[in-house]
Design an enzyme around this catalytic site. Structure first.
Site, mmCIF file in Angstrom:
data_model
loop_
_atom_site.group_PDB
_atom_site.id
_atom_site.type_symbol
_atom_site.label_atom_id
_atom_site.label_comp_id
_atom_site.label_asym_id
_atom_site.label_seq_id
_atom_site.Cartn_x
_atom_site.Cartn_y
_atom_site.Cartn_z
ATOM 1 N N GLY A 33 7.107 1.470 5.521
ATOM 2 C CA GLY A 33 7.186 1.190 4.083
ATOM 3 C C GLY A 33 8.414 1.806 3.425
ATOM 4 O O GLY A 33 8.855 1.339 2.365
ATOM 5 N N GLU A 41 11.081 -0.570 4.074
ATOM 6 C CA GLU A 41 10.742 -1.769 3.288
ATOM 7 C C GLU A 41 11.053 -1.593 1.806
ATOM 8 O O GLU A 41 11.555 -2.513 1.158
ATOM 9 C CB GLU A 41 9.251 -2.106 3.497
ATOM 10 C CG GLU A 41 8.987 -2.610 4.913
ATOM 11 C CD GLU A 41 7.510 -2.687 5.267
ATOM 12 O OE1 GLU A 41 6.780 -1.699 5.042
ATOM 13 O OE2 GLU A 41 7.082 -3.741 5.756
ATOM 14 N N ALA A 62 4.049 3.843 4.720
ATOM 15 C CA ALA A 62 2.739 3.822 4.073
ATOM 16 C C ALA A 62 1.898 4.936 4.686
ATOM 17 O O ALA A 62 2.158 5.395 5.806
ATOM 18 C CB ALA A 62 2.086 2.470 4.296
ATOM 19 N N GLU A 94 5.622 0.043 12.935
ATOM 20 C CA GLU A 94 4.241 -0.432 12.773
ATOM 21 C C GLU A 94 3.577 -0.899 14.064
ATOM 22 O O GLU A 94 2.394 -0.648 14.281
ATOM 23 C CB GLU A 94 4.189 -1.558 11.734
ATOM 24 C CG GLU A 94 4.373 -1.084 10.298
ATOM 25 C CD GLU A 94 5.813 -1.016 9.847
ATOM 26 O OE1 GLU A 94 6.717 -1.144 10.705
ATOM 27 O OE2 GLU A 94 6.054 -0.832 8.651
#
Ligand code: CAA
Length: 262
Positions: free
Chosen positions: A108, A111, A63, A131
């Site tokens: 992300g 993910e 992200a 993260e």
């Protein structure tokens, strides 16, 4: 369109996240474009999708950290929901999705790969959930899907340490299905997609749903899901064609009937 390209050849569609200057990091715009592309997939004419990243260095580097850096608690939660909703759409799309992971698959990126049905990686692929080093948890499904794919202990190790994982280690722990030299990755993904697309689409779609939905419930309920989706295939043109092709007299030259998605 925008940050996400879509190309279709025959029954196979290729979705490319296209923000190479930021290593295909997912900001709100990219997520919006990705959702629009997923929504536009015609499941009557598409039998398999491949998801990849533009450039040779990165699949998706996570992200967008710049965008996230100033979010409030409520905005952070809302951003997590945007990503989760899009990834869930991909995961539940009635068409198999192969992730062709051509480089960094961090945060992300790891993910979104885990929201796909099958993960094929290039030798230069790097996985990880960095993260906690940024002061946040994985927020696009990482705390849930990683444990389901590699097991609870390994997922906790990966997430708590934020270590990066090379492609061969990702293969060893079952995070990816196969690893190929970078230059062969797309051809291998295309080959697998073509094989999937050659099978009966309703049956393949029902297999995806049976596996996904069955994993959410206990075995007794899961078996009932399978029975329903198994029964659902009967009386379709494709069931008749598939079984007819098998049962046709072997000694005569009978034309194989192709699957019609009916
Ligand atoms: N967000 C925003 N921009 C990013 C980015 C990200 N996740 N990853 C890379 N970029 C940008 C960099 O800022 C840089 O931009 P500029 O050229 O404008 O400076 C460009 O992409 C190239 O990156 P680097 O110069 O850093 O390239 P590198 O080869 O030196 O390093 C890398 C590559 C190791 C992947 C490094 O970029 C990196 O660590 N990126 C962040 C990875 C990360 O932490 N991802 C998780 C994000 S959090 C998350 O995803 C939360 C969630 O679960 C929803």
């Amino acid at each position: 369109m925008g940050f996400v390209n879509y190309e279709q050849e025959g029954y196979v569609g290729v979705i490319t996240i296209n923000r190479p200057k930021a290593l295909n990091a997912l900001n709100s715009e990219v997520l919006k474009d990705l959702e629009a592309v997923i929504d536009a997939v015609d499941i009557d004419t598409t039998r398999c999708l491949i998801l990849t990243g533009a450039g040779e260095k990165s699949f998706v580097a996570g992200a967008d950290i710049g965008e996230m850096s100033s979010l409030t608690k409520a905005e952070g939660e809302a951003f997590g929901k945007i990503g989760n909703d899009v990834f869930r759409k991909l995961e539940t799309l009635p068409v198999p999705v192969i992730a062709a992971i051509n480089g960094f698959a961090l945060g992300g990126g790891c993910e979104i790969a885990m929201s796909c049905d099958i993960r094929l990686a290039a030798e230069n692929a790097i996985f990880g959930q960095p993260e906690v080093g940024l002061g946040i948890t994985p927020g696009f499904g990482g705390t849930q899907r990683l444990a389901r794919i590699v097991g609870v202990g390994k997922a906790k190790e990966i997430i708590y340490t934020a270590f990066n994982i090379k492609a061969d280690e990702a293969l060893r722990i079952g995070l990816v299905n196969a690893v190929y030299p970078q230059e062969e990755l797309m051809a291998k993904a295309q080959k697998m997609a073509a094989k999937i697309a050659s099978n009966a689409p309703i049956a393949v779609r029902n297999c995806k749903k049976a596996i996904n939905d069955g994993l959410q419930v206990d075995m007794d309920a899961a078996i009932v899901i399978e029975e329903k989706l198994f029964g659902d295939c009967f009386e379709t043109e494709d069931q008749k064609a598939g079984m007819g092709n098998f049962l046709a007299p072997r000694d005569k030259k009978v034309k194989v009937v192709p699957f019609q998605n009916k």
